[in-house]
Design a protein around this motif. Structure first.
Motif, PDB file in Angstrom:
ATOM      1  N   ALA A  45       0.814  -1.195  -0.021  1.00 35.16           N
ATOM      2  CA  ALA A  45       0.011   0.013   0.032  1.00 35.16           C
ATOM      3  C   ALA A  45       0.783   1.399  -0.209  1.00 35.16           C
ATOM      4  O   ALA A  45       0.500   2.293  -0.694  1.00 35.16           O
ATOM      5  CB  ALA A  45      -0.783  -0.051   1.245  1.00 35.16           C
ATOM      6  N   LEU A  46       1.845   1.195   0.734  1.00 35.03           N
ATOM      7  CA  LEU A  46       2.928   2.347   0.798  1.00 35.03           C
ATOM      8  C   LEU A  46       3.662   2.518  -0.640  1.00 35.03           C
ATOM      9  O   LEU A  46       3.761   3.736  -0.985  1.00 35.03           O
ATOM     10  CB  LEU A  46       4.018   2.264   1.921  1.00 35.03           C
ATOM     11  CG  LEU A  46       3.439   2.268   3.384  1.00 35.03           C
ATOM     12  CD1 LEU A  46       4.627   2.089   4.144  1.00 35.03           C
ATOM     13  CD2 LEU A  46       2.715   3.700   3.674  1.00 35.03           C
ATOM     14  N   LEU A  47       4.036   1.582  -1.058  1.00 36.42           N
ATOM     15  CA  LEU A  47       4.577   1.789  -2.381  1.00 36.42           C
ATOM     16  C   LEU A  47       3.492   2.034  -3.372  1.00 36.42           C
ATOM     17  O   LEU A  47       3.981   2.869  -4.526  1.00 36.42           O
ATOM     18  CB  LEU A  47       5.112   0.329  -2.848  1.00 36.42           C
ATOM     19  CG  LEU A  47       6.407  -0.035  -2.061  1.00 36.42           C
ATOM     20  CD1 LEU A  47       7.030  -1.404  -2.476  1.00 36.42           C
ATOM     21  CD2 LEU A  47       7.476   1.001  -2.745  1.00 36.42           C
ATOM     22  N   SER A  48       2.181   1.517  -3.509  1.00 38.89           N
ATOM     23  CA  SER A  48       1.247   1.912  -4.350  1.00 38.89           C
ATOM     24  C   SER A  48       0.815   3.552  -4.161  1.00 38.89           C
ATOM     25  O   SER A  48       0.823   4.215  -5.374  1.00 38.89           O
ATOM     26  CB  SER A  48      -0.101   1.255  -4.323  1.00 38.89           C
ATOM     27  OG  SER A  48       0.171  -0.112  -4.424  1.00 38.89           O
ATOM     28  N   LEU A  49       1.092   4.069  -3.113  1.00 36.80           N
ATOM     29  CA  LEU A  49       0.836   5.534  -2.951  1.00 36.80           C
ATOM     30  C   LEU A  49       1.961   6.301  -3.525  1.00 36.80           C
ATOM     31  O   LEU A  49       1.491   7.559  -3.793  1.00 36.80           O
ATOM     32  CB  LEU A  49       0.659   5.759  -1.375  1.00 36.80           C
ATOM     33  CG  LEU A  49      -0.735   5.093  -0.765  1.00 36.80           C
ATOM     34  CD1 LEU A  49      -0.683   5.360   0.746  1.00 36.80           C
ATOM     35  CD2 LEU A  49      -1.952   5.672  -1.212  1.00 36.80           C
ATOM     36  N   THR A  50       2.957   5.913  -3.511  1.00 36.64           N
ATOM     37  CA  THR A  50       4.144   6.579  -4.101  1.00 36.64           C
ATOM     38  C   THR A  50       4.183   6.431  -5.594  1.00 36.64           C
ATOM     39  O   THR A  50       5.035   7.189  -6.217  1.00 36.64           O
ATOM     40  CB  THR A  50       5.539   6.082  -3.527  1.00 36.64           C
ATOM     41  OG1 THR A  50       5.674   4.614  -3.942  1.00 36.64           O
ATOM     42  CG2 THR A  50       5.375   6.400  -1.954  1.00 36.64           C
ATOM     43  N   GLY A  51       3.186   5.747  -6.087  1.00 36.47           N
ATOM     44  CA  GLY A  51       3.146   5.965  -7.863  1.00 36.47           C
ATOM     45  C   GLY A  51       3.518   4.472  -8.419  1.00 36.47           C
ATOM     46  O   GLY A  51       3.772   4.416  -9.521  1.00 36.47           O
ATOM     47  N   VAL A  52       4.075   3.523  -7.500  1.00 35.36           N
ATOM     48  CA  VAL A  52       4.676   2.188  -8.138  1.00 35.36           C
ATOM     49  C   VAL A  52       3.250   1.351  -8.611  1.00 35.36           C
ATOM     50  O   VAL A  52       2.268   1.330  -7.743  1.00 35.36           O
ATOM     51  CB  VAL A  52       5.388   1.497  -6.892  1.00 35.36           C
ATOM     52  CG1 VAL A  52       5.819   0.498  -7.659  1.00 35.36           C
ATOM     53  CG2 VAL A  52       6.749   2.271  -6.694  1.00 35.36           C
ATOM     54  N   SER A  57       4.426  -3.246  -6.644  1.00 35.88           N
ATOM     55  CA  SER A  57       4.491  -2.819  -5.336  1.00 35.88           C
ATOM     56  C   SER A  57       4.132  -4.185  -4.270  1.00 35.88           C
ATOM     57  O   SER A  57       4.800  -4.362  -3.426  1.00 35.88           O
ATOM     58  CB  SER A  57       3.451  -1.952  -4.969  1.00 35.88           C
ATOM     59  OG  SER A  57       2.121  -2.251  -5.246  1.00 35.88           O
ATOM     60  N   ILE A  58       3.146  -4.982  -4.833  1.00 34.51           N
ATOM     61  CA  ILE A  58       3.125  -6.342  -4.075  1.00 34.51           C
ATOM     62  C   ILE A  58       4.447  -7.329  -4.052  1.00 34.51           C
ATOM     63  O   ILE A  58       4.651  -7.829  -3.306  1.00 34.51           O
ATOM     64  CB  ILE A  58       1.863  -7.015  -4.676  1.00 34.51           C
ATOM     65  CG1 ILE A  58       0.342  -6.489  -4.700  1.00 34.51           C
ATOM     66  CG2 ILE A  58       1.924  -8.678  -4.270  1.00 34.51           C
ATOM     67  CD1 ILE A  58      -0.682  -6.961  -5.367  1.00 34.51           C
ATOM     68  N   LEU A  59       5.006  -7.468  -5.337  1.00 36.04           N
ATOM     69  CA  LEU A  59       6.125  -8.040  -5.239  1.00 36.04           C
ATOM     70  C   LEU A  59       7.487  -7.540  -4.682  1.00 36.04           C
ATOM     71  O   LEU A  59       8.004  -8.138  -3.968  1.00 36.04           O
ATOM     72  CB  LEU A  59       6.629  -8.235  -6.915  1.00 36.04           C
ATOM     73  CG  LEU A  59       5.589  -8.994  -7.758  1.00 36.04           C
ATOM     74  CD1 LEU A  59       6.051  -9.085  -9.118  1.00 36.04           C
ATOM     75  CD2 LEU A  59       5.621 -10.573  -7.330  1.00 36.04           C
ATOM     76  N   LEU A  60       7.601  -6.247  -4.542  1.00 33.85           N
ATOM     77  CA  LEU A  60       8.322  -5.624  -3.907  1.00 33.85           C
ATOM     78  C   LEU A  60       8.048  -5.663  -2.381  1.00 33.85           C
ATOM     79  O   LEU A  60       9.050  -5.885  -1.614  1.00 33.85           O
ATOM     80  CB  LEU A  60       8.757  -4.132  -4.339  1.00 33.85           C
ATOM     81  CG  LEU A  60       9.229  -3.828  -5.525  1.00 33.85           C
ATOM     82  CD1 LEU A  60       9.266  -2.267  -5.907  1.00 33.85           C
ATOM     83  CD2 LEU A  60      10.698  -4.452  -5.315  1.00 33.85           C
ATOM     84  N   GLY A  61       6.704  -5.657  -2.042  1.00 39.77           N
ATOM     85  CA  GLY A  61       6.435  -5.871  -0.683  1.00 39.77           C
ATOM     86  C   GLY A  61       6.917  -7.176  -0.148  1.00 39.77           C
ATOM     87  O   GLY A  61       7.270  -7.367   0.961  1.00 39.77           O
ATOM     88  N   LEU A  62       6.602  -8.372  -1.030  1.00 41.53           N
ATOM     89  CA  LEU A  62       7.146  -9.668  -0.589  1.00 41.53           C
ATOM     90  C   LEU A  62       8.430  -9.878  -0.565  1.00 41.53           C
ATOM     91  O   LEU A  62       8.739 -10.386   0.566  1.00 41.53           O
ATOM     92  CB  LEU A  62       6.656 -10.494  -1.632  1.00 41.53           C
ATOM     93  CG  LEU A  62       5.086 -10.946  -1.839  1.00 41.53           C
ATOM     94  CD1 LEU A  62       4.877 -11.728  -3.146  1.00 41.53           C
ATOM     95  CD2 LEU A  62       4.850 -11.798  -0.472  1.00 41.53           C
ATOM     96  N   VAL A  63       9.321  -9.071  -1.159  1.00 40.18           N
ATOM     97  CA  VAL A  63      10.919  -8.981  -1.130  1.00 40.18           C
ATOM     98  C   VAL A  63      11.380  -8.564   0.195  1.00 40.18           C
ATOM     99  O   VAL A  63      12.126  -9.072   0.927  1.00 40.18           O
ATOM    100  CB  VAL A  63      11.461  -8.851  -2.391  1.00 40.18           C
ATOM    101  CG1 VAL A  63      12.963  -8.583  -2.290  1.00 40.18           C
ATOM    102  CG2 VAL A  63      11.083  -9.770  -3.618  1.00 40.18           C
TER     103      VAL A  63
END
Length: 122
Positions: A45-52, A57-63
């Motif tokens: 959610a934080l990455l999505s809010l920054t425009g990713v 953003s889900i894949l980066l969140g998992l990693v």
């Protein structure tokens, strides 16, 4: 069949030891899994809010959540390790009692007899 010399502190009919406040293995696994999923969702959610993009953003969140959860959820991991150890110890004692019973060496001990009723009795 509870005896008067029950030194474990467990109430009759239960297979838990004296620490009744500790959650069981299933509850601990569920709590840890839920915490990990919540961390991934928060990071995504934080990455999505920054425009990713959402998928990225889900894949980066998992990693990112894997090493971060080892630090953030240290207490939950310790509790999970303790619950797994207790479960393994209890299963080992039940397995040893069953092997002894199958060999005909001796009957199960009192606390194991309370936890495991004879399957022939109904």
């Amino acid at each position: 069949m509870a005896t008067g010399n029950d030194t474990h502190g467990a109430t009759p009919g239960t297979d838990r030891g004296p620490d009744r406040t500790a959650p069981g293995l299933a509850a601990t696994i569920a709590l840890y899994g839920l915490a990990r999923v919540a961390l991934v969702a928060l990071l995504a959610a934080l990455l999505s809010l920054t425009g990713v993009p959402v998928l990225l953003s889900i894949l980066l969140g998992l990693v990112v959540a894997l090493p971060l959860s080892m630090v953030v959820f240290r207490g939950l991991r310790a509790r999970l390790d303790a619950a797994l150890e207790e479960s393994g110890r209890r299963r080992g004692a039940q397995r040893d009692a069953l092997r002894a019973k199958l060999r005909g060496d001796e009957g199960p001990s009192e606390d194991q007899a309370e936890a495991q009723p004879d399957p022939g009795e109904r």
